[in-house]
Design an enzyme around this catalytic site. Sequence first.
Site, PDB file in Angstrom:
ATOM      1  N   TRP A 104     -53.337 -12.866  76.487  1.00  0.00           N
ATOM      2  CA  TRP A 104     -53.004 -11.908  77.544  1.00  0.00           C
ATOM      3  C   TRP A 104     -54.053 -11.869  78.652  1.00  0.00           C
ATOM      4  CZ3 TRP A 104     -48.209 -11.183  78.069  1.00  0.00           C
ATOM      5  CH2 TRP A 104     -47.384 -11.232  76.946  1.00  0.00           C
ATOM      6  N   ASP A 172     -56.894  -4.034  79.908  1.00  0.00           N
ATOM      7  CA  ASP A 172     -55.533  -4.040  79.364  1.00  0.00           C
ATOM      8  C   ASP A 172     -55.605  -3.440  77.954  1.00  0.00           C
ATOM      9  OD1 ASP A 172     -53.085  -4.621  78.275  1.00  0.00           O
ATOM     10  OD2 ASP A 172     -53.069  -6.737  78.853  1.00  0.00           O
ATOM     11  N   LYS A 196     -45.693  -0.251  72.423  1.00  0.00           N
ATOM     12  CA  LYS A 196     -46.387  -0.438  71.142  1.00  0.00           C
ATOM     13  C   LYS A 196     -46.669   0.929  70.507  1.00  0.00           C
ATOM     14  CE  LYS A 196     -47.636  -4.563  73.350  1.00  0.00           C
ATOM     15  NZ  LYS A 196     -46.967  -5.583  72.640  1.00  0.00           N
TER      16      LYS A 196
END
Length: 360
Positions: A104, A172, A196
């Site tokens: 990511w 992030d 999530k």
Amino acid sequence: MRGCNFSPGPAALPERVLQQAQIDIWNWQQQNAFAGFGVMETSHRSADFMALVAETERFLRELLAIPEHYAVLFLQGGATLQFSQIPLNWLKTGHANYLVTGLWSEKALAEGSRYGQMTQVAEILENYRSIPEVATWHWDAAADYFHYCHNETVHGVEFAEIPEVSVPLISDFSSTLLSRPLDVSRFAMIYAGAQKNIGPSGVTIVILDPSRLPPAHPFTPTLLNYRTQMAAGSLFNTPPTFALYVIHGVLKDLLDQGGLAVQAERNRQKAALLYQALDALPLYENLVEVRYRSWMNVPFFLKESALQAEFLQEATALGLYHLKGHKQVGGLRASLYNAVSLSCVEKLVDFLESFSKTHV
Ligand code: PMP
């Protein structure tokens, strides 16, 4: 009865919230049974819905003890859009630092590089099973920001500490926000896709310190200028109303359970139980350096990889779902977000033991 959902995202949601949602989809706020309407059919400009968004923000501020002067935004486009929105809002000189520790942060750097000159802070470690030692980092104190990913969902690598840097720190937090308390004041900005620990997909949470935000680039689209949504209370255009409704329920549920310290203790316990089993049983391995092992995403391998299809088939038959690893890493992965119960992790560990016994 529902199964145990170890999906990396969209992921398990609290049962209480889903049960209430079933009612509210049909008839929200206990409107008259004949004249009523569901939450998805409610205008985002209605007093009830605007109150819900305001309360959702208040819940998040309370859970994370967010400093008052920080902005809290509910945006769209996923965490992926942030990879562009960050440089479009935070670049001043056109130069930023990126630390790459997995898929990511790699994607964030690739997208960010379209907008400026981005410096990679440290070497990329093979297979992303650790985090480069801080002593090896080279970052530029004159850069506009320092970006990293606190928890790499695919590789199961999580920072044990918040990096100490003297430029605005942007992170992030997609797969770890709300899993435990966090000192938000250390960051210029945090962002997280909701799907999530926070709610359904469709909402990206951004928490930022406006006092450090430079003027946006002249070409920054209006909707992608953080100030636009700051001024509009995240209601500049039509938001994903149902996703926001669910997030409101999830945050309320977290507060009702006693807040993030309670989640932290449970999450620590869940992760410890699973890692202990993976380390103790001869059939499995997790290759991440112990101090950087994620509490949220646990990738693991069967030493006999030929057994993987059978493993997944048996797991599914027992109601243990979504254990297949990401295609880039292969193997298996269990994600242990807040809504995954300790009893589900115990059930998974029991299965790991019994499968190991019959296959070693
Ligand atoms: N960052 C991280 C850490 C993620 O786990 C993900 C999605 N799994 C993303 C970014 C991309 O999120 P989205 O699909 O919401 O754009």
